[in-house]
Design a protein around this motif. Structure first.
Motif, PDB file in Angstrom:
ATOM      1  N   ASN A 194       0.828  -1.198   0.000  1.00 48.67           N
ATOM      2  CA  ASN A 194       0.000   0.000   0.000  1.00 48.67           C
ATOM      3  C   ASN A 194       0.868   1.255   0.000  1.00 48.67           C
ATOM      4  O   ASN A 194       2.077   1.193   0.208  1.00 48.67           O
ATOM      5  CB  ASN A 194      -0.907   0.002   1.237  1.00 48.67           C
ATOM      6  N   ALA A 195       0.193   2.377  -0.170  1.00 49.09           N
ATOM      7  CA  ALA A 195       0.930   3.643  -0.253  1.00 49.09           C
ATOM      8  C   ALA A 195       1.688   3.960   1.032  1.00 49.09           C
ATOM      9  O   ALA A 195       2.672   4.696   1.009  1.00 49.09           O
ATOM     10  CB  ALA A 195      -0.041   4.769  -0.596  1.00 49.09           C
ATOM     11  N   ASP A 196       1.250   3.423   2.152  1.00 50.13           N
ATOM     12  CA  ASP A 196       1.990   3.679   3.395  1.00 50.13           C
ATOM     13  C   ASP A 196       3.101   2.658   3.612  1.00 50.13           C
ATOM     14  O   ASP A 196       3.750   2.647   4.645  1.00 50.13           O
ATOM     15  CB  ASP A 196       1.037   3.700   4.599  1.00 50.13           C
ATOM     16  N   GLY A 197       3.298   1.796   2.642  1.00 49.02           N
ATOM     17  CA  GLY A 197       4.384   0.815   2.734  1.00 49.02           C
ATOM     18  C   GLY A 197       3.944  -0.512   3.320  1.00 49.02           C
ATOM     19  O   GLY A 197       4.684  -1.489   3.264  1.00 49.02           O
ATOM     20  N   SER A 198       2.740  -0.559   3.881  1.00 55.42           N
ATOM     21  CA  SER A 198       2.291  -1.821   4.468  1.00 55.42           C
ATOM     22  C   SER A 198       1.965  -2.826   3.362  1.00 55.42           C
ATOM     23  O   SER A 198       1.633  -2.432   2.243  1.00 55.42           O
ATOM     24  CB  SER A 198       1.050  -1.599   5.341  1.00 55.42           C
ATOM     25  N   GLN A 199       2.061  -4.074   3.716  1.00 58.07           N
ATOM     26  CA  GLN A 199       1.815  -5.096   2.696  1.00 58.07           C
ATOM     27  C   GLN A 199       0.345  -5.520   2.717  1.00 58.07           C
ATOM     28  O   GLN A 199      -0.246  -5.678   3.788  1.00 58.07           O
ATOM     29  CB  GLN A 199       2.706  -6.319   2.933  1.00 58.07           C
ATOM     30  N   ALA A 200      -0.230  -5.660   1.563  1.00 60.20           N
ATOM     31  CA  ALA A 200      -1.614  -6.129   1.454  1.00 60.20           C
ATOM     32  C   ALA A 200      -1.593  -7.565   0.952  1.00 60.20           C
ATOM     33  O   ALA A 200      -0.701  -7.957   0.203  1.00 60.20           O
ATOM     34  CB  ALA A 200      -2.403  -5.248   0.499  1.00 60.20           C
ATOM     35  N   GLU A 201      -2.582  -8.316   1.343  1.00 63.98           N
ATOM     36  CA  GLU A 201      -2.602  -9.730   0.968  1.00 63.98           C
ATOM     37  C   GLU A 201      -3.274  -9.956  -0.375  1.00 63.98           C
ATOM     38  O   GLU A 201      -3.184 -11.036  -0.948  1.00 63.98           O
ATOM     39  CB  GLU A 201      -3.341 -10.565   2.018  1.00 63.98           C
ATOM     40  N   MET A 202      -3.996  -8.969  -0.845  1.00 62.30           N
ATOM     41  CA  MET A 202      -4.754  -9.167  -2.082  1.00 62.30           C
ATOM     42  C   MET A 202      -4.985  -7.823  -2.742  1.00 62.30           C
ATOM     43  O   MET A 202      -5.054  -6.789  -2.080  1.00 62.30           O
ATOM     44  CB  MET A 202      -6.101  -9.837  -1.758  1.00 62.30           C
ATOM     45  N   CYS A 203      -5.110  -7.843  -4.037  1.00 65.38           N
ATOM     46  CA  CYS A 203      -5.529  -6.658  -4.772  1.00 65.38           C
ATOM     47  C   CYS A 203      -6.151  -7.139  -6.086  1.00 65.38           C
ATOM     48  O   CYS A 203      -5.458  -7.683  -6.947  1.00 65.38           O
ATOM     49  CB  CYS A 203      -4.348  -5.726  -5.031  1.00 65.38           C
ATOM     50  N   GLY A 204      -7.452  -6.974  -6.177  1.00 64.25           N
ATOM     51  CA  GLY A 204      -8.167  -7.473  -7.353  1.00 64.25           C
ATOM     52  C   GLY A 204      -7.726  -6.782  -8.626  1.00 64.25           C
ATOM     53  O   GLY A 204      -7.555  -7.416  -9.677  1.00 64.25           O
ATOM     54  N   ASN A 205      -7.533  -5.485  -8.553  1.00 66.24           N
ATOM     55  CA  ASN A 205      -7.114  -4.760  -9.752  1.00 66.24           C
ATOM     56  C   ASN A 205      -5.707  -5.173 -10.181  1.00 66.24           C
ATOM     57  O   ASN A 205      -5.425  -5.320 -11.365  1.00 66.24           O
ATOM     58  CB  ASN A 205      -7.171  -3.259  -9.499  1.00 66.24           C
ATOM     59  N   THR A 221      -4.327 -17.469 -22.990  1.00 64.00           N
ATOM     60  CA  THR A 221      -5.576 -16.832 -22.577  1.00 64.00           C
ATOM     61  C   THR A 221      -5.873 -17.132 -21.118  1.00 64.00           C
ATOM     62  O   THR A 221      -6.952 -16.850 -20.619  1.00 64.00           O
ATOM     63  CB  THR A 221      -6.757 -17.318 -23.446  1.00 64.00           C
ATOM     64  N   SER A 222      -4.928 -17.737 -20.445  1.00 61.71           N
ATOM     65  CA  SER A 222      -5.084 -17.915 -19.001  1.00 61.71           C
ATOM     66  C   SER A 222      -3.714 -17.859 -18.343  1.00 61.71           C
ATOM     67  O   SER A 222      -2.685 -18.085 -18.995  1.00 61.71           O
ATOM     68  CB  SER A 222      -5.764 -19.251 -18.692  1.00 61.71           C
ATOM     69  N   ALA A 223      -3.732 -17.529 -17.088  1.00 59.29           N
ATOM     70  CA  ALA A 223      -2.472 -17.449 -16.347  1.00 59.29           C
ATOM     71  C   ALA A 223      -2.789 -17.619 -14.866  1.00 59.29           C
ATOM     72  O   ALA A 223      -3.915 -17.397 -14.425  1.00 59.29           O
ATOM     73  CB  ALA A 223      -1.796 -16.103 -16.580  1.00 59.29           C
ATOM     74  N   SER A 224      -1.773 -18.018 -14.130  1.00 63.58           N
ATOM     75  CA  SER A 224      -1.988 -18.199 -12.689  1.00 63.58           C
ATOM     76  C   SER A 224      -0.991 -17.360 -11.910  1.00 63.58           C
ATOM     77  O   SER A 224       0.132 -17.130 -12.349  1.00 63.58           O
ATOM     78  CB  SER A 224      -1.819 -19.674 -12.320  1.00 63.58           C
ATOM     79  N   MET A 225      -1.453 -16.885 -10.765  1.00 67.63           N
ATOM     80  CA  MET A 225      -0.598 -16.034  -9.929  1.00 67.63           C
ATOM     81  C   MET A 225      -0.740 -16.454  -8.477  1.00 67.63           C
ATOM     82  O   MET A 225      -1.837 -16.797  -8.046  1.00 67.63           O
ATOM     83  CB  MET A 225      -1.076 -14.577 -10.005  1.00 67.63           C
ATOM     84  N   THR A 226       0.339 -16.378  -7.761  1.00 62.93           N
ATOM     85  CA  THR A 226       0.247 -16.569  -6.312  1.00 62.93           C
ATOM     86  C   THR A 226       0.172 -15.189  -5.687  1.00 62.93           C
ATOM     87  O   THR A 226       1.074 -14.366  -5.867  1.00 62.93           O
ATOM     88  CB  THR A 226       1.491 -17.315  -5.784  1.00 62.93           C
ATOM     89  N   ILE A 227      -0.935 -14.937  -5.002  1.00 62.49           N
ATOM     90  CA  ILE A 227      -1.087 -13.643  -4.309  1.00 62.49           C
ATOM     91  C   ILE A 227      -1.517 -13.943  -2.884  1.00 62.49           C
ATOM     92  O   ILE A 227      -2.558 -14.546  -2.653  1.00 62.49           O
ATOM     93  CB  ILE A 227      -2.144 -12.739  -4.983  1.00 62.49           C
ATOM     94  N   VAL A 278     -20.825  -5.268   7.266  1.00 59.61           N
ATOM     95  CA  VAL A 278     -20.660  -6.707   7.022  1.00 59.61           C
ATOM     96  C   VAL A 278     -19.167  -6.949   6.798  1.00 59.61           C
ATOM     97  O   VAL A 278     -18.526  -6.227   6.029  1.00 59.61           O
ATOM     98  CB  VAL A 278     -21.452  -7.136   5.767  1.00 59.61           C
ATOM     99  N   GLY A 279     -18.645  -7.945   7.464  1.00 63.33           N
ATOM    100  CA  GLY A 279     -17.222  -8.236   7.324  1.00 63.33           C
ATOM    101  C   GLY A 279     -16.978  -9.335   6.291  1.00 63.33           C
ATOM    102  O   GLY A 279     -17.672 -10.345   6.276  1.00 63.33           O
ATOM    103  N   VAL A 280     -16.052  -9.089   5.412  1.00 66.64           N
ATOM    104  CA  VAL A 280     -15.706 -10.076   4.380  1.00 66.64           C
ATOM    105  C   VAL A 280     -14.184 -10.098   4.229  1.00 66.64           C
ATOM    106  O   VAL A 280     -13.558  -9.039   4.153  1.00 66.64           O
ATOM    107  CB  VAL A 280     -16.321  -9.703   3.008  1.00 66.64           C
ATOM    108  N   ASN A 281     -13.632 -11.271   4.188  1.00 63.42           N
ATOM    109  CA  ASN A 281     -12.219 -11.364   3.832  1.00 63.42           C
ATOM    110  C   ASN A 281     -12.127 -11.956   2.436  1.00 63.42           C
ATOM    111  O   ASN A 281     -12.496 -13.095   2.188  1.00 63.42           O
ATOM    112  CB  ASN A 281     -11.456 -12.242   4.831  1.00 63.42           C
ATOM    113  N   MET A 282     -11.673 -11.122   1.532  1.00 63.71           N
ATOM    114  CA  MET A 282     -11.559 -11.545   0.127  1.00 63.71           C
ATOM    115  C   MET A 282     -10.080 -11.755  -0.216  1.00 63.71           C
ATOM    116  O   MET A 282      -9.603 -11.412  -1.287  1.00 63.71           O
ATOM    117  CB  MET A 282     -12.194 -10.421  -0.709  1.00 63.71           C
ATOM    118  N   GLY A 283      -9.379 -12.316   0.758  1.00 59.38           N
ATOM    119  CA  GLY A 283      -7.916 -12.335   0.675  1.00 59.38           C
ATOM    120  C   GLY A 283      -7.411 -11.223   1.569  1.00 59.38           C
ATOM    121  O   GLY A 283      -6.442 -11.367   2.278  1.00 59.38           O
TER     122      GLY A 283
END
Ligand SMILES: N[C@@H](CCC[C@H](N)C(=O)O)C(=O)O
Length: 552
Positions: A194-205, A221-227, A278-283
């Motif tokens: 993130n902009a403050d330097g902290s690490q995020a576990e996911m980013c959809g964009n 036409t497909s690819a895999s990523m570890t995030i 509502v709490g959701v963890n999407m990664g």
């Protein structure tokens, strides 16, 4: 079997389709953490040292005390959402914990006073990049061990200062820095800061952008990523849409994570005029507040209050969502470690999931944000969540390793000469007159020299980043480019949107407040595009790419 990227990529940003006419907030600084109060289920003693000793605040979280409901005329949807959730004061339930007042009184006043005001100023007409992400790959030019060290934030003494890179005035200026590494199990490993330097576990964009880069690069036409802890699969449609499967949402309070046991359909935060989120963890962690109008929300007040509330041990992203129809959500997101963003992919998914859980949306929704629309789908089968671009993802890139190109060209020349000599044909090469071995030796030496130079450049730049000077140099460079852009604007050669404040130059006080959201984010876009370390023609090329992406 993992496939490897051939090039070094820099820079990403995501699509924008159309502007949405509602007001956006400014990037307010996070509040003093001492202004937060928390209730832990197992913490009856509570820490009060850091808390302001004001008169008892009339609001509580985790139940207890007064518990103001959302005003009916203000947030009808919130009310209906509350009804759907059957909100109860959990302090009255057996076993409910006793809690501190949720928020500092003064802060609550701000929220209260301003929650009803409407920022009438239309959201700036935004250019294609909605979320700006700077993407750096390192391990094509650095030995894997160094890349690995970088991944852990250090290389020898040097520290990768993600905050400096992301800084809107003295750095490249972006919401997230996205780094791509080699991976042995998937096509690549992606880290997000993130902009403050902290690490995020996911980013959809980022997943969509990196997915696009990978597929373009690999010709697939497909690819895999570890995030984070997930494997994200990306697909490209014939029309250029990028779809990523972000996996299963986690919905248990421990997985969000929330510090006290609760029903994640009504996370025990009590904030005037807002329903319980509502709490959701999407990664990554998201709190979704359903409101009657996102435009009425002072997200710059709500966001930091919720983000930093210690009920969230890892902080949280904060979404305000408005259900337009059962398949259309309007969303604004305050990102943990960044502030209000133009677009948030994981937040879009979180809003969808929250909407489905509350019964207010279908499983497939278009999510509209200031930066554009994203399509979201929570599949019944498999339970995973898919996120798609509406149009083309503009993930521009530049191809670096100059030495690779030179090397390849020289090898080709050697082959041509050798083959030409053997076959007696008329093939020619620039090395006519030299023996193939001599050429090969020179080429090899050249290759290693260039490799060494590249490594030296990277190590130097990373070390410099520690002292922020690297970012300053880049900023200075950007300002030159920016001036060119502005000249072009004056000439009418470019669209008139963009940051017109001209303030992006070396020497600006880095302590000045972050100017986000920039009126039009041309600067960030240009900035991102110019994050070129040792490339060739690329400024013009990048501009072209970006222009195309605007048009597409
Ligand atoms: N700030 C977030 C990560 C950013 C999410 C991103 N905008 C997205 O598109 O998903 C965090 O710390 O989790």
């Amino acid at each position: 079997m993992a496939r490897h990227l051939q090039h070094q990529y820099i820079i990403l940003h995501v699509v924008q389709q159309r502007p949405i006419p509602y007001g956006g907030g400014t990037g307010a600084a996070p509040p003093d953490p001492g202004h937060e109060r928390i209730c832990h289920a197992d913490d009856q003693t509570r820490t009060t040292a850091a808390l302001p000793q004001a008169t008892p605040a009339p609001y509580t979280m985790c139940g207890g005390g007064t518990h103001p409901k959302a005003e009916p005329d203000h947030h009808e949807l919130a009310k209906s959402a509350e009804e759907a959730m059957e909100v109860v004061d959990i302090a009255h339930e057996p076993g409910a914990d006793i809690c501190e007042p949720a928020l500092n009184e003064a802060q609550l006043c701000i929220v209260e006073e301003e929650a009803g005001t409407v920022d009438q100023e239309p959201f700036p007409k935004i250019e294609p990049a909605n979320t700006l992400m700077c993407c750096i790959t390192v391990d094509q030019v650095l030995p894997h061990s160094i890349a690995k060290m970088l991944q852990h934030g250090s290389i020898g003494d040097a520290v990768v200062d993600y905050a400096a890179i992301a800084h809107r005035r003295t750095g490249v200026g972006c919401d997230q820095v996205v780094t791509i590494y080699r991976s042995s199990s998937t096509d690549c490993l992606v880290t997000i800061h993130n902009a403050d330097g902290s690490q995020a576990e996911m980013c959809g964009n980022a997943a969509m952008c990196v997915g696009k880069l990978l597929m373009d690069e690999l010709g697939t036409t497909s690819a895999s990523m570890t995030i984070g802890d997930r494997i994200v699969l990306a697909e490209k449609s014939k029309t250029g849409m990028i779809r990523v499967n972000l996996g299963k949402p986690k919905l248990a309070w421990q997985d969000i994570p929330i510090a006290c046991e609760c029903d994640t359909l009504r996370v025990p935060l009590s904030i005037p005029k807002y329903p319980q989120p509502v709490g959701v963890n999407m990664g990554n962690t998201h709190m979704v507040f359903f409101v009657a109008s996102v435009r009425n929300c002072k997200l710059e007040e709500l966001g930091p209050l919720v983000e930093h509330n210690s009920i969230f041990p890892q902080r949280t992203n904060v979404c305000v969502a408005e259900v337009v129809t059962r398949s259309q959500i309007t969303l604004r997101v305050w990102e943990r470690g960044t502030g209000e963003t133009f677009s948030c992919g994981s937040g879009s998914c979180a809003a969808l999931i929250a909407g489905v859980r509350l019964g207010v949306t279908e499983r497939k929704c278009t999510v509209s944000m200031p930066g554009g629309d994203l399509l979201t789908e929570w599949q019944e089968s498999g339970d995973t969540v898919e996120l798609s671009s509406v149009g083309k993802v503009a993930a521009s890139m530049c191809v670096v390793p100059a030495s690779m190109c030179v090397f390849a060209a020289c090898i080709a020349a050697v082959l041509i000469k050798t083959l030409g000599t053997k076959s007696g044909s008329a093939l020619e090469s620039p090395f006519v007159g030299f023996s193939a071995w001599a050429v090969l030796t020179v080429v090899t030496l050249l290759f290693f020299t260039l490799q060494a130079l590249e490594r030296a450049w990277y190590v130097a730049s990373i070390t410099a980043a520690k002292y922020r000077s690297f970012a300053a140099v880049i900023a200075w460079w950007l300002s030159l480019e920016r001036n060119k852009t502005r000249e072009a604007l004056v000439d009418g050669r470019a669209a008139p949107e963009g940051c017109g404040d001209g303030s992006f130059h070396r020497g600006i006080d880095p302590k000045e407040p972050d100017p986000r959201p920039c009126k039009g984010n041309g600067r960030q876009r240009v900035g991102s595009m110019l994050w070129l370390l040792d490339v060739t023609d690329s400024v013009a090329h990048q501009r072209e790419l970006c222009k195309n992406s605007i048009l597409s």
